[in-house]
Scaffold this active site. Structure first.
Site, PDB file in Angstrom:
ATOM      1  N   THR A 191      -7.669   2.327  -1.104  1.00  0.00           N
ATOM      2  CA  THR A 191      -6.824   2.626   0.051  1.00  0.00           C
ATOM      3  C   THR A 191      -5.394   2.930  -0.394  1.00  0.00           C
ATOM      4  O   THR A 191      -4.846   2.251  -1.252  1.00  0.00           O
ATOM      5  CB  THR A 191      -6.828   1.399   0.992  1.00  0.00           C
ATOM      6  OG1 THR A 191      -8.151   1.235   1.490  1.00  0.00           O
ATOM      7  CG2 THR A 191      -5.858   1.582   2.141  1.00  0.00           C
ATOM      8  N   ASP A 212       6.225   7.977  10.923  1.00  0.00           N
ATOM      9  CA  ASP A 212       6.758   8.909   9.934  1.00  0.00           C
ATOM     10  C   ASP A 212       5.973  10.217   9.843  1.00  0.00           C
ATOM     11  O   ASP A 212       6.194  11.015   8.931  1.00  0.00           O
ATOM     12  CB  ASP A 212       6.829   8.241   8.555  1.00  0.00           C
ATOM     13  CG  ASP A 212       5.468   7.777   8.060  1.00  0.00           C
ATOM     14  OD1 ASP A 212       4.613   7.431   8.897  1.00  0.00           O
ATOM     15  OD2 ASP A 212       5.255   7.782   6.835  1.00  0.00           O
ATOM     16  N   THR A 232       0.836  -1.205   0.000  1.00  0.00           N
ATOM     17  CA  THR A 232       0.000   0.000   0.000  1.00  0.00           C
ATOM     18  C   THR A 232       0.873   1.258   0.000  1.00  0.00           C
ATOM     19  O   THR A 232       0.538   2.261  -0.605  1.00  0.00           O
ATOM     20  CB  THR A 232      -0.905   0.024   1.254  1.00  0.00           C
ATOM     21  OG1 THR A 232      -1.559  -1.230   1.375  1.00  0.00           O
ATOM     22  CG2 THR A 232      -1.941   1.125   1.168  1.00  0.00           C
ATOM     23  N   ASP A 278       2.800  11.023   9.198  1.00  0.00           N
ATOM     24  CA  ASP A 278       1.730  11.351   8.251  1.00  0.00           C
ATOM     25  C   ASP A 278       0.338  11.045   8.798  1.00  0.00           C
ATOM     26  O   ASP A 278      -0.654  11.415   8.183  1.00  0.00           O
ATOM     27  CB  ASP A 278       1.961  10.678   6.881  1.00  0.00           C
ATOM     28  CG  ASP A 278       2.124   9.182   6.973  1.00  0.00           C
ATOM     29  OD1 ASP A 278       2.099   8.628   8.092  1.00  0.00           O
ATOM     30  OD2 ASP A 278       2.293   8.551   5.909  1.00  0.00           O
ATOM     31  N   ARG A 279       0.261  10.369   9.950  1.00  0.00           N
ATOM     32  CA  ARG A 279      -1.061  10.075  10.513  1.00  0.00           C
ATOM     33  C   ARG A 279      -1.374  10.988  11.691  1.00  0.00           C
ATOM     34  O   ARG A 279      -0.463  11.540  12.315  1.00  0.00           O
ATOM     35  CB  ARG A 279      -1.110   8.639  11.031  1.00  0.00           C
ATOM     36  CG  ARG A 279      -0.974   7.613   9.953  1.00  0.00           C
ATOM     37  CD  ARG A 279      -1.233   6.243  10.523  1.00  0.00           C
ATOM     38  NE  ARG A 279      -1.128   5.251   9.458  1.00  0.00           N
ATOM     39  CZ  ARG A 279      -1.699   4.075   9.483  1.00  0.00           C
ATOM     40  NH1 ARG A 279      -2.389   3.691  10.534  1.00  0.00           N
ATOM     41  NH2 ARG A 279      -1.567   3.253   8.463  1.00  0.00           N
ATOM     42  N   ASP A 284       2.065   9.217  13.905  1.00  0.00           N
ATOM     43  CA  ASP A 284       2.704   7.901  13.795  1.00  0.00           C
ATOM     44  C   ASP A 284       4.204   7.998  13.520  1.00  0.00           C
ATOM     45  O   ASP A 284       4.783   9.090  13.541  1.00  0.00           O
ATOM     46  CB  ASP A 284       2.006   7.067  12.714  1.00  0.00           C
ATOM     47  CG  ASP A 284       2.301   7.576  11.306  1.00  0.00           C
ATOM     48  OD1 ASP A 284       2.544   8.792  11.152  1.00  0.00           O
ATOM     49  OD2 ASP A 284       2.282   6.767  10.360  1.00  0.00           O
ATOM     50  N   SER A 338       6.577   3.392   8.635  1.00  0.00           N
ATOM     51  CA  SER A 338       5.435   4.138   9.153  1.00  0.00           C
ATOM     52  C   SER A 338       4.976   3.687  10.535  1.00  0.00           C
ATOM     53  O   SER A 338       5.738   3.749  11.483  1.00  0.00           O
ATOM     54  CB  SER A 338       4.308   4.060   8.135  1.00  0.00           C
ATOM     55  OG  SER A 338       3.291   4.935   8.490  1.00  0.00           O
ATOM     56  N   HIS A 339       3.727   3.196  10.616  1.00  0.00           N
ATOM     57  CA  HIS A 339       3.169   2.847  11.921  1.00  0.00           C
ATOM     58  C   HIS A 339       3.650   1.493  12.426  1.00  0.00           C
ATOM     59  O   HIS A 339       3.299   1.096  13.524  1.00  0.00           O
ATOM     60  CB  HIS A 339       1.641   2.851  11.822  1.00  0.00           C
ATOM     61  CG  HIS A 339       1.125   1.888  10.794  1.00  0.00           C
ATOM     62  ND1 HIS A 339       1.251   2.127   9.448  1.00  0.00           N
ATOM     63  CD2 HIS A 339       0.535   0.688  10.915  1.00  0.00           C
ATOM     64  CE1 HIS A 339       0.733   1.104   8.786  1.00  0.00           C
ATOM     65  NE2 HIS A 339       0.294   0.218   9.639  1.00  0.00           N
ATOM     66  N   GLU A 368      -8.318   9.343   4.817  1.00  0.00           N
ATOM     67  CA  GLU A 368      -8.530   7.911   4.951  1.00  0.00           C
ATOM     68  C   GLU A 368      -8.964   7.623   6.376  1.00  0.00           C
ATOM     69  O   GLU A 368      -8.569   8.328   7.305  1.00  0.00           O
ATOM     70  CB  GLU A 368      -7.232   7.150   4.675  1.00  0.00           C
ATOM     71  CG  GLU A 368      -6.727   7.291   3.271  1.00  0.00           C
ATOM     72  CD  GLU A 368      -5.595   6.305   2.990  1.00  0.00           C
ATOM     73  OE1 GLU A 368      -5.867   5.267   2.395  1.00  0.00           O
ATOM     74  OE2 GLU A 368      -4.448   6.569   3.409  1.00  0.00           O
ATOM     75  N   GLU A 369      -9.734   6.536   6.529  1.00  0.00           N
ATOM     76  CA  GLU A 369     -10.201   6.151   7.859  1.00  0.00           C
ATOM     77  C   GLU A 369      -9.045   5.756   8.779  1.00  0.00           C
ATOM     78  O   GLU A 369      -9.211   5.679   9.988  1.00  0.00           O
ATOM     79  CB  GLU A 369     -11.213   5.006   7.769  1.00  0.00           C
ATOM     80  CG  GLU A 369     -10.822   3.802   6.906  1.00  0.00           C
ATOM     81  CD  GLU A 369      -9.595   3.068   7.330  1.00  0.00           C
ATOM     82  OE1 GLU A 369      -9.475   2.809   8.536  1.00  0.00           O
ATOM     83  OE2 GLU A 369      -8.760   2.740   6.477  1.00  0.00           O
ATOM     84  N   SER A 370      -7.874   5.490   8.198  1.00  0.00           N
ATOM     85  CA  SER A 370      -6.726   5.009   8.958  1.00  0.00           C
ATOM     86  C   SER A 370      -5.927   6.169   9.558  1.00  0.00           C
ATOM     87  O   SER A 370      -4.709   6.132   9.584  1.00  0.00           O
ATOM     88  CB  SER A 370      -5.839   4.173   8.056  1.00  0.00           C
ATOM     89  OG  SER A 370      -5.489   4.921   6.901  1.00  0.00           O
ATOM     90  N   LYS A 430      -0.241  12.374   3.210  1.00  0.00           N
ATOM     91  CA  LYS A 430      -1.053  12.732   4.352  1.00  0.00           C
ATOM     92  C   LYS A 430      -0.141  13.404   5.362  1.00  0.00           C
ATOM     93  O   LYS A 430       1.074  13.240   5.312  1.00  0.00           O
ATOM     94  CB  LYS A 430      -1.802  11.530   4.918  1.00  0.00           C
ATOM     95  CG  LYS A 430      -0.994  10.299   5.228  1.00  0.00           C
ATOM     96  CD  LYS A 430      -1.972   9.160   5.517  1.00  0.00           C
ATOM     97  CE  LYS A 430      -1.299   7.987   6.159  1.00  0.00           C
ATOM     98  NZ  LYS A 430      -0.877   6.941   5.286  1.00  0.00           N
TER      99      LYS A 430
END
Ligand code: VG1
Ligand code: CO
Length: 555
Positions: free
Chosen positions: A351, A286, A18, A288-289, A284, A117-118, A370-372, A383
């Protein structure tokens, strides 16, 4: 500068998911593994038209274990593959949105982001690489598919004999008579400056210095230094406003995923009753969240996107309105209702942030989500966690002027009253055996013909399908993007396999129901969706096929 050509053997598992290639650190540490993937990217770029003579590569990561080693290797390989310059964040640090901004601001050819990332970090954790193109966004599938194809047949990679580069000291070092330069850049400055152009910093500063309490959790990851500069230095927040803001190679042993399960410390503080801060947020690995919390209140990411869209004109950058919005397919339809009211288009994509890039480049959308826990706008092509936090603070600053007080919870409740509430939850079943996960997905697909018109308790199935996306800008088509079961009353269940995990498979079940009646909106999502959860387990036969009936993470 001597360039070596090293003979190598291909690996068969370098398919980007992804968001880039993610593997256990020990897989990346195999001889030639990192080099093969990086060379496959460079080969793809040179085939796709080659590099301009002044080509610059932006490189940085979230500070996790193996970042420093990878950066040294990438610099030497960039030199050998025709790049004239590499911009690297000081200490190898750049958040994902900062890389996107640097690529755009300095018009670099592309960028490499070193992050999983996460996902957990450290020697036993995960590592990852992502390539971003010159618009600042993640490479589209056309490129990542080609990189994978090349990685399967690679025979050699090129690397320059350069000394170890000092990436901790700001400044430039040139090699080969000036033909190749490494520029170590302050990782935070440009990004913080960009934020200051988008948001009303004086208003946010007034809010943060007038008794309004906030708590930001960087989860020992990359946003720590950014938060320090933005919230403390520029916005005057108190030092107590930040937690876990020193990046560590293993994220303090934690899971740098800002959700109710993994951001446990922050959640405890925000749900501590009357003395809890007014506003809480986390980002998160990196950067982006984002997770947004109010005093004893959780904002579902899908709702957050809708609230930002509905309140965009309160923010200087969007004061003249937004052109359109886009959301990933599993994200709830809350933002669709806002778009309908604003009379702007709303796009539904698969996604992964890479699908938003074309729409933003074409000027069709301003906000995406995104929902994430991902939200952002066209100020970058990724993001952006801190952007979302600042957006919320800017909205709160506007709604909390002298004499008026408005909490995060109140903002949500009046939003629901106006637009209705899309009650939403995601259940993740992590590390299930890949075969069992595939079996579950297959089993649902075999029922596509029989499900429509079937009744399950108070729900009747309308249609079901496997989501495909047709990109209206470049004409590309992406299949198998998640199985949807749509019910007659507008509610739905989506099943999808994660493309970011590194161990077994992660099955995600997304549940959504619409509640228009404002007297019934203040419900607990798990309670309100309980019947649908049972229907999802029944249709998928999850328990029978995997032995599991309790999710690892609920958001
Ligand atoms: C997950 C999320 C997706 C997000 C992706 C990358 O992917 O669901 O919405 O874009 O992670 O986010 P998947 O395939 O595991 O569901 V990040 O912050 O880890 O780069
Ligand atoms: Co991330």
């Amino acid at each position: 500068m001597h360039i070596q050509t090293i003979i190598t053997q291909p690996f068969n598992d370098q398919k980007p998911g992804t968001s880039g290639l993610r593997k256990k650190v020990k897989i990346f540490q195999q001889t030639g593994y990192l080099e093969n993937f990086v060379q496959s990217i460079f080969d793809t770029l040179s085939e796709a038209g080659g590099l301009p003579t002044d080509a610059t590569l932006t490189v940085g990561g979230d500070g996790r274990y193996y970042n420093r080693h990878a950066i040294q290797t990438i610099i030497k390989m960039a030199a050998a593959n025709g790049f004239a310059r590499v911009i690297v964040g000081q200490a190898g640090i750049f958040s994902t949105p900062a890389v996107s901004h640097i690529i755009r601001k300095y018009q670099t050819f592309g960028g490499m982001i070193l992050s999983a990332s996460h996902n957990q970090g450290g020697v036993h954790g995960d590592f990852g690489i992502k390539y971003n193109i010159s618009n600042g966004g993640p490479a589209p599938e056309k490129i990542t598919d080609e990189v994978f194809a090349k990685s399967k047949v690679i025979t050699a990679y090129k690397i320059a004999d350069l000394p170890e580069i000092d990436i901790d000291t700001l400044g430039e070092t040139s090699f080969d008579g000036g033909n190749f330069t490494v520029q170590v850049m302050n990782a935070v400055q440009d990004y913080a400056d960009l934020m200051q152009t988008l948001f009303d910093f004086p208003a946010i500063k007034r809010l943060l210095t007038s008794g309004f309490q906030m708590k930001f959790d960087a989860m020992h990851a990359v946003t720590g230094p950014y938060a320090q500069e933005i919230f403390i230095n520029r916005l005057g927040a108190s030092a107590h406003s930040l937690m876990n803001c020193v990046p560590s190679e293993d994220f303090g042993g934690g899971h740098p995923d800002p959700n109710l399960t993994y951001a446990e410390d922050l959640v405890k503080i925000m749900f501590s009753g009357e003395t809890a801060p007014d506003f809480g947020a986390a980002s998160d690995g990196d950067g982006d969240r984002n997770m947004i919390l109010g005093k004893n209140f959780f904002v579902t990411p899908s709702d957050s996107l809708a609230v930002l869209a509905a309140n965009a004109t309160l923010v200087p950058a969007y004061v003249h309105g937004i052109a359109g919005v886009a959301r990933s397919m599993p994200t709830s339809g809350a933002v669709d209702r806002v778009a309908a009211k604003l009379n702007i288009p709303c796009y539904e994509t698969p996604t992964g942030w890479k699908f938003f890039g074309n729409l933003m480049d074409a000027g069709k959308v301003t906000l995406c989500g995104e929902e994430s826990f991902g939200t952002s706008s066209n100020h970058v092509r990724e993001k952006d966690g801190l952007w979302a936090v600042l957006f919320w603070l800017n909205v709160l600053a506007q709604k909390n002027t002298a004499g008026a007080a408005c909490s995060v919870e109140q903002i949500l409740k009046s939003h629901w009253t106006e637009f209705g509430r899309n009650v939403y939850s995601r259940h993740d079943y992590e590390t299930i055996p890949t075969d069992a996960a595939n079996d579950v997905m297959q089993h649902i697909k075999t029922q596509f013909a029989s499900l429509p018109n079937q009744k399950f308790g108070s729900y009747a199935v309308k249609t079901c399908d496997d989501f495909s996306y047709h990109d209206s800008i470049d004409g590309s088509v992406s299949h198998n993007q998640g199985v949807r079961i749509l019910f007659v009353d507008g509610s739905r269940i989506v099943f999808r396999l994660s493309g970011t995990g590194t161990e077994g498979a992660t099955l995600r079940i997304y549940l959504e129901a619409f509640e228009p009646d404002s007297t019934k909106q203040s419900v607990d999502a798990q309670g309100a969706l309980a019947e649908m959860i049972q229907i999802a387990l029944k249709i998928s036969q999850l328990k029978e096929k995997t032995g599991r009936d309790t999710p690892t993470v609920i958001t």
